[in-house]
Scaffold this active site. Sequence first.
Site: not given
Ligand code: UD1
Ligand code: UDP
Length: 370
Positions: A98, A120, A134, A210, A212, A243
């Site tokens: 999602d 999924e 999502e 994490h 939104r 995160h």
């Molecule tokens: C995204 C997904 C969410 C998922 C989550 C998993 C969308 C809309 N959301 O949300 O469904 O649960 O990932 O973690 O697709 N950032 C870094 N380095 C990284 C990752 C993130 O710096 O490796 C920072 C960046 O500033 C980025 C911000 O985190 O802009 C947010 O990342 P983003 O992918 O937009 O949203 P998530 O909250 O991570």
């Molecule tokens: N995870 C990881 N390292 C961490 C925290 C989470 O590898 O420090 C893994 C966790 O085992 C799970 C996945 O990240 O499989 C979940 O990702 P996240 O919570 O970012 O996204 P969501 O599942 O909510 O989309």
Amino acid sequence: MRKKVAVVFGTRPEAIKMAPVILELNKHKDFFEPVVIVTAQHREMLDQVLKVFYITPDYDLNIMKKNQSLSDITTDVLKGIEGIFKKEQPDMVLVHGDTTTSFSAALAAYYQRIPVGHVEAGLRTYDHDNPFPEEGNRQLIDNLADLYFVPTKATEQNLLLENKKQSRIVVTGNTVIDAVHYIKNTRVEHRVLDLMKHKSDQKWIVLTMHRRENYGTPMKNVFKAVVDITEKNSNVEILMPVHLSPKVQALANEVLGNNDRIHLVEPLEVDVFHKVIDQAYLVLTDSGGLQEEAPTLNKPVLVLRNKTERPEGLEAGTLKLIGTETDSVYVHVSNLLTDKKEYIRMAEALNPYGDGTASAMIVKALKDFM
Ligand code: UD1
Ligand code: UDP
């Protein structure tokens, strides 16, 4: 001619859940030609996963920006992937779950009339605000998809009620369980694991947050409860891999920083993280994936949301939905710290998300379909 399957993903959870599918496709290279495309919606957190599973992408859009907006992700993926699909002309595109990467990749495939397989598929809260965005993304993807790999019977039912054809739906379990099994026997070392071992008399609570919709007040309320819990229970330590979202980083440091028993650490490699859960007492999270994988490691999960698209876990008793109010979080955690019977009931409940054979079922179904 081999069938070309493009596997597209961009965030940490997609990578963890698609890696077993890629490894399985690689076992059938006589039939399939896999092409791995990453958007890098996440950069560091994606690369951590690629390393653990030894996956080298064929294409990397490298789109991540600090504090990226949803429109940034949608348009960068849509535009970036167009040329790759034109060049590669895959017979099928696989997307996961999602995220905005997945929605945008599915849309790009649809525009080029390439069939989409959704791994999924079928999860629903039917509330566009929870989780946001999502819930919208997954409904949009399911409207574009041609083939649905659903984790459970209940998710199949959601799709049937939306008039999707039964012949296009395959119940597989969740591939995250495959990932847990794949990683289980690897040896890892990490300072966090050493710390947990050093303080193994303590009860460790793993916290991740994490979403939104939880940015701001809900997150602050949960963090306040966490501080209260450590103040009232000297035998509790909190471990939070924070995160990389700047909004989460700022609030975690503000409310949870400078506390001897609250350990804020960088996101952990998934193999390390699974060992951390293994050594923990319970999991406190708003994550999707953790609701599926922690029960496999026999850990109760308290879910920091008002709604979940994973009702099977609630029914099975592996999860409890506790919202984000300070009092509620405090009370539910306190209960599990003291009520041994309830703790064991949750820890030992059977995980409804499969037995680690989802990727093999997906690849077999793909073969039949193609
Ligand atoms: C995204 C997904 C969410 C998922 C989550 C998993 C969308 C809309 N959301 O949300 O469904 O649960 O990932 O973690 O697709 N950032 C870094 N380095 C990284 C990752 C993130 O710096 O490796 C920072 C960046 O500033 C980025 C911000 O985190 O802009 C947010 O990342 P983003 O992918 O937009 O949203 P998530 O909250 O991570
Ligand atoms: N995870 C990881 N390292 C961490 C925290 C989470 O590898 O420090 C893994 C966790 O085992 C799970 C996945 O990240 O499989 C979940 O990702 P996240 O919570 O970012 O996204 P969501 O599942 O909510 O989309």
